[in-house]
Design a protein around this motif. Structure first.
Motif, PDB file in Angstrom:
ATOM      1  N   ASN A  47       0.812  -1.207   0.000  1.00  0.00           N
ATOM      2  CA  ASN A  47       0.000   0.000   0.000  1.00  0.00           C
ATOM      3  C   ASN A  47       0.856   1.272   0.000  1.00  0.00           C
ATOM      4  O   ASN A  47       0.631   2.185   0.783  1.00  0.00           O
ATOM      5  N   GLY A  48       1.856   1.292  -0.894  1.00  0.00           N
ATOM      6  CA  GLY A  48       2.708   2.473  -1.018  1.00  0.00           C
ATOM      7  C   GLY A  48       3.925   2.435  -0.114  1.00  0.00           C
ATOM      8  O   GLY A  48       4.404   3.484   0.336  1.00  0.00           O
ATOM      9  N   SER A  49       4.446   1.250   0.145  1.00  0.00           N
ATOM     10  CA  SER A  49       5.613   1.120   1.029  1.00  0.00           C
ATOM     11  C   SER A  49       6.861   1.751   0.407  1.00  0.00           C
ATOM     12  O   SER A  49       7.027   1.756  -0.821  1.00  0.00           O
ATOM     13  N   THR A  50       7.730   2.234   1.282  1.00  0.00           N
ATOM     14  CA  THR A  50       8.997   2.830   0.831  1.00  0.00           C
ATOM     15  C   THR A  50      10.198   2.073   1.387  1.00  0.00           C
ATOM     16  O   THR A  50      11.334   2.535   1.261  1.00  0.00           O
ATOM     17  N   ASP A  51       9.947   0.907   2.001  1.00  0.00           N
ATOM     18  CA  ASP A  51      11.028   0.160   2.654  1.00  0.00           C
ATOM     19  C   ASP A  51      11.266  -1.209   2.027  1.00  0.00           C
ATOM     20  O   ASP A  51      11.925  -2.059   2.630  1.00  0.00           O
ATOM     21  N   GLY A  73      -8.801   0.319   3.824  1.00  0.00           N
ATOM     22  CA  GLY A  73      -9.894  -0.199   3.010  1.00  0.00           C
ATOM     23  C   GLY A  73      -9.511  -0.346   1.550  1.00  0.00           C
ATOM     24  O   GLY A  73      -9.869  -1.324   0.895  1.00  0.00           O
ATOM     25  N   ARG A  74      -8.793   0.645   1.023  1.00  0.00           N
ATOM     26  CA  ARG A  74      -8.335   0.558  -0.370  1.00  0.00           C
ATOM     27  C   ARG A  74      -7.458  -0.672  -0.570  1.00  0.00           C
ATOM     28  O   ARG A  74      -7.573  -1.385  -1.571  1.00  0.00           O
ATOM     29  N   ALA A  75      -6.564  -0.902   0.373  1.00  0.00           N
ATOM     30  CA  ALA A  75      -5.666  -2.052   0.257  1.00  0.00           C
ATOM     31  C   ALA A  75      -6.453  -3.360   0.263  1.00  0.00           C
ATOM     32  O   ALA A  75      -6.209  -4.250  -0.563  1.00  0.00           O
TER      33      ALA A  75
END
Length: 231
Positions: A47-51, A73-75
């Protein structure tokens, strides 16, 4: 005629969960589930992770879905669109939920003809797994859920539940945020009498918490008063 193999999908939303995601995927008892007749699909929603969470999940064997627009909820809705299982499991990516117990829980669903099995974290919660503030917020939201909907739940906010796809497909889920958990339970329980809540072990999370207690709690509260009585 050969019986069609049953399938189970485990859907896990994940935002910057690099410390735990490989452990979570590895904890899913794929071999034991095969032993009771279920092939397992593991869906991790990045869900948009940066790691590097998504890459680590893929390396661990998960089917990774990218949902860059953040929101619990989107995820989940992105993961549900990818899920192909006859039964769909939902759980967090932080090692708090006992995914190793899935064979027993799925067998309970099949034996008792359940369409939904949701979980209660408070019966067997590890010491320190949840701050007092969060416990109080959960108690309030669960009380209001019962008051507004008539559903006698002990943990309306639990992040682990198991639902048959045939029931999930009948739910029009609206929330893009944290209220998705209570929304799904309310709508599912109103569409079937074949549901149950069971106690589970709830453990301390691995990694940094993502819950924003005041903001997320008020969002859930508003959702309850706005739509808790609707079908």
């Amino acid at each position: 005629m050969t019986e069609k193999q049953r399938t189970l999908s485990v859907v896990i939303p994940a935002l910057n969960e690099s410390k735990a995601i490989r452990q979570v995927v590895a904890s899913i008892p794929v071999r034991e589930l095969a032993g009771i007749g279920y092939a397992t699909q593991i869906v991790v929603v990045d869900n948009g992770s940066t790691d590097g969470t998504g890459d680590l999940a893929r390396q661990a064997g998960a089917d990774v879905v990218l949902e860059p627009n953040r929101g619990y909820g989107r995820a989940y809705k992105a993961g549900y669109r990818r899920a192909t299982g006859d039964i769909i499991v939902s759980a967090d990516a932080d090692m708090t939920y006992p995914l190793e117990t899935l064979p027993q829980l799925v067998q309970m669903m099949d034996r008792d003809g359940l369409d939904l099995l949701t979980t209660n974290r408070f019966g067997m919660m590890d010491k320190g797994a949840m701050p007092l503030r969060n416990k109080m917020g959960n108690a309030l939201l669960t009380f209001l859920t019962t008051l507004l909907t008539g559903l006698r739940l002990k943990d309306s906010q639990s992040g682990m539940w198991i639902i048959r796809k045939s029931l999930l497909d009948r739910l029009d889920l609206k929330s893009n945020g944290m209220p998705l958990s209570q929304e799904l339970k309310i709508k599912a329980c109103r569409r079937t009498r074949a549901w149950r809540e069971v106690p589970i072990v709830y453990r301390q999370r691995v990694g940094e918490p993502k819950l924003r207690p005041w903001r997320d709690g008020l969002s859930n509260l508003w959702h309850l008063f706005r739509s808790g009585w609707q079908g």
